[in-house]
Design an enzyme around this catalytic site. Structure first.
Site, mmCIF file in Angstrom:
data_model
loop_
_atom_site.group_PDB
_atom_site.id
_atom_site.type_symbol
_atom_site.label_atom_id
_atom_site.label_comp_id
_atom_site.label_asym_id
_atom_site.label_seq_id
_atom_site.Cartn_x
_atom_site.Cartn_y
_atom_site.Cartn_z
ATOM 1 N N GLU A 271 -13.725 -6.488 9.175
ATOM 2 C CA GLU A 271 -12.444 -6.117 9.770
ATOM 3 C C GLU A 271 -12.514 -4.690 10.283
ATOM 4 O O GLU A 271 -13.413 -3.925 9.932
ATOM 5 C CB GLU A 271 -11.307 -6.248 8.755
ATOM 6 N N GLU B 254 0.817 -1.219 0.000
ATOM 7 C CA GLU B 254 0.000 0.000 0.000
ATOM 8 C C GLU B 254 0.850 1.269 0.000
ATOM 9 O O GLU B 254 0.385 2.338 0.399
ATOM 10 C CB GLU B 254 -0.933 -0.019 1.214
ATOM 11 N N ASP C 195 -15.493 -2.266 8.429
ATOM 12 C CA ASP C 195 -16.066 -2.694 7.153
ATOM 13 C C ASP C 195 -17.035 -3.852 7.373
ATOM 14 O O ASP C 195 -16.717 -4.803 8.106
ATOM 15 C CB ASP C 195 -14.965 -3.130 6.184
ATOM 16 N N SER D 288 -6.673 -3.210 2.989
ATOM 17 C CA SER D 288 -7.106 -2.678 1.686
ATOM 18 C C SER D 288 -7.452 -3.762 0.676
ATOM 19 O O SER D 288 -7.250 -3.600 -0.521
ATOM 20 C CB SER D 288 -6.026 -1.752 1.101
ATOM 21 N N TYR E 98 -9.145 2.343 -4.790
ATOM 22 C CA TYR E 98 -8.225 3.453 -4.996
ATOM 23 C C TYR E 98 -8.152 3.952 -6.434
ATOM 24 O O TYR E 98 -7.278 4.733 -6.767
ATOM 25 C CB TYR E 98 -6.829 3.059 -4.496
ATOM 26 N N GLY F 195 -7.211 5.175 5.179
ATOM 27 C CA GLY F 195 -6.635 6.087 4.201
ATOM 28 C C GLY F 195 -7.076 7.520 4.421
ATOM 29 O O GLY F 195 -8.167 7.799 4.920
ATOM 30 N N ASN G 272 -9.988 -1.361 10.434
ATOM 31 C CA ASN G 272 -8.769 -0.764 9.901
ATOM 32 C C ASN G 272 -8.324 0.341 10.848
ATOM 33 O O ASN G 272 -9.041 1.332 11.029
ATOM 34 C CB ASN G 272 -9.049 -0.207 8.499
ATOM 35 N N ARG H 39 -11.818 2.456 10.964
ATOM 36 C CA ARG H 39 -12.920 2.240 10.022
ATOM 37 C C ARG H 39 -13.329 0.778 10.080
ATOM 38 O O ARG H 39 -12.484 -0.112 9.966
ATOM 39 C CB ARG H 39 -12.502 2.601 8.596
#
Length: 310
Positions: free
Chosen positions: A269, A16, A253, A142, A212, A275, A271, A251
């Site tokens: 998950e 990443e 998900d 990601s 992305y 980002g 994070n 974050r």
């Protein structure tokens, strides 16, 4: 607000890297706009020496993936006695490991999919779960390396040794049942859930490219879900943030089967280093809540400065 000397860690050598460079550039520009003195550091093996030379009041961790998200950098910063943004070492070690995350959260009633960790070599002998199922690296973010193995897929049955897939790059993978439904995500900022976004990828799967690449995914905020589902996402995201000991922002998900109601909602998950790019979800949700990008960055800084120096 007192101006600070802040080192922004970005780049590194994970899968990443490019996303991290974009996050770091945005954060550094916002910090300078706010009046802080900024040192940009594209992390290399000499990172400790560069930080010792910079002697910052705070390190803004804009790294994604290993070693910036897995506890390695956090442990180094702890040893150096430097304050830093986002989650600490223990939280980072747990949250980047999807199986460890389940072991912490599921006993507290957080709904997460089942599954098990398998040796990649086992996949060439038999399927670990009934098809369709998902294979993902145990500790990457990601959606790096995530693959769906379907009945009609071209990986073979069992998976062929020479088929392209994450089994070529990782010795172990997490196998989970494939959950049909919609992609939802909820950001937490310090101690507040920011709402629910639905992600609608143009392709069939919200993979790394969909996340992305501009135009490949539609973000719908607020998500067109019932009040019950929105409240559940917010509550689960906030509970997971607290149970894992996250700091700054995180974050969560989700996958939601809209035919099953709240029983079809599963956390995939958490994070701990979301980002901060123009396409990233945390800045987008913050903006919908009246929080500018610069204000978001300052809030993360303020939260980190509350902690005593390690």
């Amino acid at each position: 607000m007192t101006p600070l000397d802040i080192a922004v860690l970005m780049g590194g050598w994970s899968a990443e890297r490019e996303v991290s460079l974009t996050s770091g550039a945005g954060v550094a520009a916002a910090l300078e706009q706010l009046g802080h003195r900024v040192t940009r550091i594209d992390m290399a093996r000499d990172v400790a020496a560069r930080l010792a030379e910079a002697r910052p009041d705070l390190v803004f961790n804009a790294l994604h993936g290993t070693p910036g998200e897995d506890g390695s950098v956090q442990g180094m910063l702890d040893l150096m006695g430097l304050r830093y943004t986002h989650s600490g070492m223990a939280t980072s070690v747990i949250a980047i490991d999807k199986q460890l995350t389940k072991q912490v959260l599921v006993p507290h009633g957080i709904p997460m999919p089942g599954g098990r960790v398998v040796k990649s070599a086992e996949l060439f002998e038999s399927d670990p779960l009934p098809r369709p199922y998902v294979l993902k690296p145990v500790n990457e973010g990601s959606s790096v390396g995530v693959t769906i193995v379907t009945e009609e897929g071209n990986y073979g049955r069992p998976i062929a040794k020479d088929a392209a897939g994450p089994w070529q790059d990782f010795d172990e993978l997490l196998a989970e049942p494939f959950l049909r439904g919609r992609e939802l995500t909820t950001a937490v900022l310090v101690d507040r859930a920011l709402g629910v976004t639905e992600l609608k990828p143009r392709s069939s799967f919200y993979d790394y490219d969909a996340k992305y690449t501009d135009g490949m995914t539609e973000h719908v905020y607020p998500a067109a879900v019932s009040d019950e589902i929105a409240a559940a996402c917010n509550a689960i995201a906030l509970a997971a943030h607290r149970l894992l000991g996250c700091r700054g922002t995180s974050r969560a998900d989700f996958r939601w089967d809209d035919e099953a109601g709240v029983d079809g909602l599963f956390l995939l998950e958490v994070n701990t280093q979301p980002g901060m790019t123009p396409l990233s979800l945390v800045p987008e949700q913050a903006r919908h809540n009246g929080i500018s990008y610069a204000e978001l960055v300052q809030t993360i800084v303020d939260d980190a400065m509350k902690d005593p120096i390690p």
